[in-house]
Scaffold this motif. Sequence first.
Motif, PDB file in Angstrom:
ATOM      1  N   GLU A 230      53.080  28.695  41.176  1.00  0.00           N
ATOM      2  CA  GLU A 230      54.957  29.349  40.156  1.00  0.00           C
ATOM      3  C   GLU A 230      54.842  31.174  40.494  1.00  0.00           C
ATOM      4  O   GLU A 230      56.166  31.369  40.994  1.00  0.00           O
ATOM      5  CB  GLU A 230      54.688  29.108  39.091  1.00  0.00           C
ATOM      6  CG  GLU A 230      54.413  27.953  38.560  1.00  0.00           C
ATOM      7  CD  GLU A 230      53.509  27.465  38.034  1.00  0.00           C
ATOM      8  OE1 GLU A 230      53.120  26.251  37.958  1.00  0.00           O
ATOM      9  OE2 GLU A 230      52.845  27.989  37.462  1.00  0.00           O
ATOM     10  N   SER A 231      53.962  31.493  41.258  1.00  0.00           N
ATOM     11  CA  SER A 231      54.308  32.961  41.081  1.00  0.00           C
ATOM     12  C   SER A 231      54.632  33.227  42.342  1.00  0.00           C
ATOM     13  O   SER A 231      55.059  34.089  42.888  1.00  0.00           O
ATOM     14  CB  SER A 231      52.889  33.798  41.249  1.00  0.00           C
ATOM     15  OG  SER A 231      52.073  33.221  41.999  1.00  0.00           O
ATOM     16  N   ILE A 232      55.067  32.692  43.351  1.00  0.00           N
ATOM     17  CA  ILE A 232      55.534  32.383  44.639  1.00  0.00           C
ATOM     18  C   ILE A 232      56.658  32.085  44.660  1.00  0.00           C
ATOM     19  O   ILE A 232      57.510  30.950  44.635  1.00  0.00           O
ATOM     20  CB  ILE A 232      54.509  31.701  45.480  1.00  0.00           C
ATOM     21  CG1 ILE A 232      53.221  32.704  45.173  1.00  0.00           C
ATOM     22  CG2 ILE A 232      55.079  31.828  47.198  1.00  0.00           C
ATOM     23  CD1 ILE A 232      52.209  30.666  46.464  1.00  0.00           C
ATOM     24  N   ARG A 233      57.632  33.272  45.152  1.00  0.00           N
ATOM     25  CA  ARG A 233      59.302  33.587  45.003  1.00  0.00           C
ATOM     26  C   ARG A 233      59.542  32.056  46.215  1.00  0.00           C
ATOM     27  O   ARG A 233      59.196  31.975  47.555  1.00  0.00           O
ATOM     28  CB  ARG A 233      59.688  35.038  45.897  1.00  0.00           C
ATOM     29  CG  ARG A 233      61.368  34.363  45.858  1.00  0.00           C
ATOM     30  CD  ARG A 233      61.408  35.994  46.017  1.00  0.00           C
ATOM     31  NE  ARG A 233      61.917  35.979  47.092  1.00  0.00           N
ATOM     32  CZ  ARG A 233      60.875  37.258  48.130  1.00  0.00           C
ATOM     33  NH1 ARG A 233      60.216  37.796  47.759  1.00  0.00           N
ATOM     34  NH2 ARG A 233      61.320  37.235  48.869  1.00  0.00           N
ATOM     35  N   PRO A 234      60.233  31.036  45.991  1.00  0.00           N
ATOM     36  CA  PRO A 234      61.142  30.023  47.236  1.00  0.00           C
ATOM     37  C   PRO A 234      61.586  31.452  48.428  1.00  0.00           C
ATOM     38  O   PRO A 234      62.503  31.743  47.850  1.00  0.00           O
ATOM     39  CB  PRO A 234      61.804  28.908  46.543  1.00  0.00           C
ATOM     40  CG  PRO A 234      61.308  29.129  44.701  1.00  0.00           C
ATOM     41  CD  PRO A 234      60.660  31.062  44.795  1.00  0.00           C
TER      42      PRO A 234
ATOM     43  N   SER B  79      59.824  32.726  50.759  1.00  0.00           N
ATOM     44  CA  SER B  79      59.864  34.042  51.135  1.00  0.00           C
ATOM     45  C   SER B  79      58.508  34.093  51.826  1.00  0.00           C
ATOM     46  O   SER B  79      58.366  32.601  51.826  1.00  0.00           O
ATOM     47  CB  SER B  79      58.724  34.595  50.001  1.00  0.00           C
ATOM     48  OG  SER B  79      57.942  34.254  49.324  1.00  0.00           O
TER      49      SER B  79
ATOM     50  N   LYS C 250      55.461  34.999  52.291  1.00  0.00           N
ATOM     51  CA  LYS C 250      54.762  34.396  51.271  1.00  0.00           C
ATOM     52  C   LYS C 250      54.021  32.426  51.328  1.00  0.00           C
ATOM     53  O   LYS C 250      53.578  32.052  51.411  1.00  0.00           O
ATOM     54  CB  LYS C 250      53.868  34.605  49.915  1.00  0.00           C
ATOM     55  CG  LYS C 250      52.993  34.365  49.319  1.00  0.00           C
ATOM     56  CD  LYS C 250      52.450  34.562  48.221  1.00  0.00           C
ATOM     57  CE  LYS C 250      50.971  34.816  47.383  1.00  0.00           C
ATOM     58  NZ  LYS C 250      50.928  36.117  46.312  1.00  0.00           N
ATOM     59  N   ALA C 251      55.362  32.087  50.517  1.00  0.00           N
ATOM     60  CA  ALA C 251      55.875  30.639  50.614  1.00  0.00           C
ATOM     61  C   ALA C 251      55.825  29.894  51.814  1.00  0.00           C
ATOM     62  O   ALA C 251      55.049  29.114  52.226  1.00  0.00           O
ATOM     63  CB  ALA C 251      57.397  30.474  49.813  1.00  0.00           C
TER      64      ALA C 251
ATOM     65  N   GLN D  17      47.749  36.274  54.182  1.00  0.00           N
ATOM     66  CA  GLN D  17      48.279  35.600  53.156  1.00  0.00           C
ATOM     67  C   GLN D  17      47.169  33.763  52.729  1.00  0.00           C
ATOM     68  O   GLN D  17      46.869  33.576  52.264  1.00  0.00           O
ATOM     69  CB  GLN D  17      49.750  34.883  53.170  1.00  0.00           C
ATOM     70  CG  GLN D  17      50.816  35.923  52.954  1.00  0.00           C
ATOM     71  CD  GLN D  17      50.145  36.612  51.475  1.00  0.00           C
ATOM     72  OE1 GLN D  17      50.361  34.966  50.155  1.00  0.00           O
ATOM     73  NE2 GLN D  17      51.015  37.911  51.191  1.00  0.00           N
TER      74      GLN D  17
END
Length: 161
Positions: free
Chosen positions: A4-8, A10, A12-13, A52
Amino acid sequence: MLHESIRPGSEKARIWQICDELFAERGVIPTGREVADIYVSEGGNEGTGFTQYSHWKKALAEEQATGAGKTVDPIEPGSVDFRALNVTADGALLLPADIRRAMALDKDGRVTVQVRDGELVVISPMAAVRRLQKKAQELGPGSRLASDELIAERRAEALRE
C-alpha cells in the motif's frame, strides 16, 4: 505483492510489478540484472532498477518469513533420481520444484557450480553448510581444537623460557 505504501504509477511500483511478474511466472526470485534490464528497456534508470529490486527482495523475504504465521523449518537436502532436462540456447536450465527442494535451494536461487570431467555439479549454500556440519560431526566431541593446541604449546614455551 505491491504494498500500500507504493504510489501507483511510480517508478517503484513498475519495478516491483516486474519483480512480481517474473517471480510468479518462474517460481524463483529473479535476478537484479533481469529486472534492471527490463526496466532499462522501458526507458528507466538502471540504478533505480537495482535499488528497488533489492527493496522488493527484502520485502519478499520478510513476508515469507513472517507471512501467515508460518515458521520456517530448517531445509534438509534430499535426493531425486536422474531425469532429462533441457538447457535453452542461451544456457538457462530450469530446475523443477522437487529438484530445488532436494537441493535445499533457498528463495534467492544462488548456487555454486563446477564441471568435473564434463559433468555439471551444482550445490546450494544450504547443502554445502550441511555437508560441512556432517564433516564436523565426524570429528567427534573428543577432538581438540587447533586453537586450544596452539595455546597449550605457547604456554609450554613460555614456561620453558
